[in-house]
Design a protein around this motif. Structure first.
Motif, PDB file in Angstrom:
ATOM      1  N   VAL A  60       0.899  -0.793   0.375  1.00  0.00           N
ATOM      2  CA  VAL A  60      -0.012  -0.250  -0.150  1.00  0.00           C
ATOM      3  C   VAL A  60       0.652   1.432  -0.220  1.00  0.00           C
ATOM      4  N   ALA A  61       0.488   2.305  -0.725  1.00  0.00           N
ATOM      5  CA  ALA A  61       1.107   3.131  -0.899  1.00  0.00           C
ATOM      6  C   ALA A  61       0.214   4.774  -0.761  1.00  0.00           C
ATOM      7  N   ILE A  62       1.401   5.226   0.713  1.00  0.00           N
ATOM      8  CA  ILE A  62       0.157   6.550   1.392  1.00  0.00           C
ATOM      9  C   ILE A  62       1.699   7.712   1.167  1.00  0.00           C
ATOM     10  N   GLY A  63       0.735   8.694   1.484  1.00  0.00           N
ATOM     11  CA  GLY A  63       1.559   9.916   1.329  1.00  0.00           C
ATOM     12  C   GLY A  63       1.173  10.973   0.464  1.00  0.00           C
ATOM     13  N   GLY A  64       1.150  11.863   0.553  1.00  0.00           N
ATOM     14  CA  GLY A  64       0.616  12.960  -0.249  1.00  0.00           C
ATOM     15  C   GLY A  64       0.526  12.371  -1.845  1.00  0.00           C
ATOM     16  N   ILE A  65      -0.634  11.733  -1.757  1.00  0.00           N
ATOM     17  CA  ILE A  65      -0.942  10.873  -3.087  1.00  0.00           C
ATOM     18  C   ILE A  65      -2.810  11.624  -3.222  1.00  0.00           C
ATOM     19  N   THR A  66      -2.304  12.127  -4.279  1.00  0.00           N
ATOM     20  CA  THR A  66      -3.570  12.642  -4.771  1.00  0.00           C
ATOM     21  C   THR A  66      -4.299  11.324  -6.692  1.00  0.00           C
ATOM     22  N   LEU A  67      -5.351  11.935  -6.822  1.00  0.00           N
ATOM     23  CA  LEU A  67      -6.218  11.533  -7.922  1.00  0.00           C
ATOM     24  C   LEU A  67      -4.819  11.324  -9.174  1.00  0.00           C
ATOM     25  N   ALA A 125       4.196   1.732 -10.514  1.00  0.00           N
ATOM     26  CA  ALA A 125       5.425   1.287  -9.636  1.00  0.00           C
ATOM     27  C   ALA A 125       5.057   0.335  -9.000  1.00  0.00           C
ATOM     28  N   GLY A 126       4.473  -0.114  -8.515  1.00  0.00           N
ATOM     29  CA  GLY A 126       3.841  -2.048  -7.848  1.00  0.00           C
ATOM     30  C   GLY A 126       3.268  -2.124  -6.675  1.00  0.00           C
ATOM     31  N   ALA A 127       2.811  -0.320  -6.417  1.00  0.00           N
ATOM     32  CA  ALA A 127       1.693  -0.493  -5.511  1.00  0.00           C
ATOM     33  C   ALA A 127       0.459  -0.909  -5.778  1.00  0.00           C
ATOM     34  N   ASP A 128       0.186  -1.934  -5.096  1.00  0.00           N
ATOM     35  CA  ASP A 128      -1.219  -2.986  -5.366  1.00  0.00           C
ATOM     36  C   ASP A 128      -2.214  -1.484  -5.106  1.00  0.00           C
ATOM     37  N   CYS A 129      -2.648  -1.227  -3.625  1.00  0.00           N
ATOM     38  CA  CYS A 129      -3.294  -0.282  -3.071  1.00  0.00           C
ATOM     39  C   CYS A 129      -2.582   1.269  -2.920  1.00  0.00           C
ATOM     40  N   VAL A 130      -3.636   2.574  -3.426  1.00  0.00           N
ATOM     41  CA  VAL A 130      -3.395   3.185  -3.030  1.00  0.00           C
ATOM     42  C   VAL A 130      -4.358   4.078  -1.735  1.00  0.00           C
ATOM     43  N   ALA A 131      -3.696   4.606  -1.348  1.00  0.00           N
ATOM     44  CA  ALA A 131      -3.815   5.697   0.477  1.00  0.00           C
ATOM     45  C   ALA A 131      -4.126   6.874   0.315  1.00  0.00           C
TER      46      ALA A 131
END
Length: 218
Positions: free
Chosen positions: A171-178, A187-193
C-alpha cells in the motif's frame, strides 16, 4: 534490490482479493465517512481516530463497523488492536511505535489481518518479521497532515519494496492525489491510500469513482 523474499512482481489476483478487496484505501476520521464513502463504492476503508474519550472512541468504532458490515466494506482500524479483537474488526493497522506494545500472537490467534507502516529498510525488516497481511510505504510525496520523521520516498522506493516483498500486498500512502495514484500502481503498489483527497474534496463520492478508474488495472 532483490531479496530471498522476492517471489513475484505482484501479488496474484486471488491473493489480493483475499487480502485487499480494492486498489484504493480512503483513510477517514469518523464513522460517518465510512458510511458515506462505503455507499459511494469504497470497499477498503481505514479508520484513524485520535484523542477521543474511551466511551466516544468505542461508540465511533462500533458505528463504523456496523456501516462496514452493512455495505460490504473491509474496515481497517488504526492502532486499537485490543478493540479490534474484541469487536471483530477485519483489519488492524499498526505503526512502528505500536509494534512496541502490540500483542502480535493475540492478533494472529484472533484472526485479525494486519497491516504495518514502513518508511525505511530497517522498518520493513521489522514489519515482515511480524507476518503482516500487507505493508504500507510512505510518505511517497510530502504530506502536511502530520509531522513525519522521514522525507518523501518517491515511486522508485515503491518499486524497490515491490521487489523485496514478493507477493505480499503493498500500500502506498502520503501526499497522494488522484493525479498521482496511477503512478503508484505503475511503480508496484497494489493499493493507494489517501486522506485529504477524499475527505477534504468537494465531491468525495466522485473521487471514489475517479480513483477506482485511475487505479484499476485493465
Amino acid at each position: 534490490m532483490n531479496s530471498p523474499l522476492s517471489t513475484a512482481p505482484h501479488a496474484s489476483a486471488e491473493a489480493l482479493a483475499r487480502a485487499i478487496p480494492q486498489p484504493i484505501n480512503p483513510v477517514v476520521d469518523s464513522a460517518a465517512w465510512v458510511e458515506r464513502l462505503g455507499r459511494a463504492g469504497a470497499r477498503f476503508i481505514q479508520l484513524r481516530l485520535k484523542d477521543l474519550p474511551a466511551a466516544a472512541l468505542l461508540a465511533e468504532i462500533r458505528s463504523a463497523h456496523a456501516s462496514a458490515k452493512e455495505l460490504g466494506v473491509c474496515l481497517v482500524l488504526n492502532d486499537y488492536w485490543q478493540i479490534a479483537l474484541d469487536e471483530g474488526i477485519d483489519y488492524i493497522h499498526l505503526g512502528q511505535e505500536d509494534l512496541d506494545t502490540a500483542d502480535l500472537p493475540a492478533i494472529h490467534k484472533g484472526g485479525l489481518r494486519l497491516g504495518v507502516s514502513t518508511h525505511c529498510h530497517e522498518e520493513l525488516a521489522r514489519a515482515l518479521a511480524c507476518k503482516p497481511d500487507y505493508v504500507a510505504l510512505g510518505p511517497i510525496w510530502e504530506t502536511k497532515l502530520k509531522k513525519m520523521a522521514f522525507g518523501p520516498q518517491g515511486t522508485e522506493r515503491l518499486t524497490e519494496w515491490r521487489e523485496m516483498i514478493g507477493p505480499m500486498p503493498l500500500v502506498a500512502i502520503g501526499g497522494i492525489t488522484l493525479a498521482r495514484a496511477g503512478a503508484c500502481i505503475a511503480a508496484g503498489a497494489d493499493c493507494v491510500a489517501a486522506v485529504s483527497d477524499f475527505i477534504r474534496h468537494p465531491d468525495p463520492e466522485g473521487q471514489v469513482k475517479a480513483w477506482l478508474a485511475a487505479t484499476t488495472r485493465s
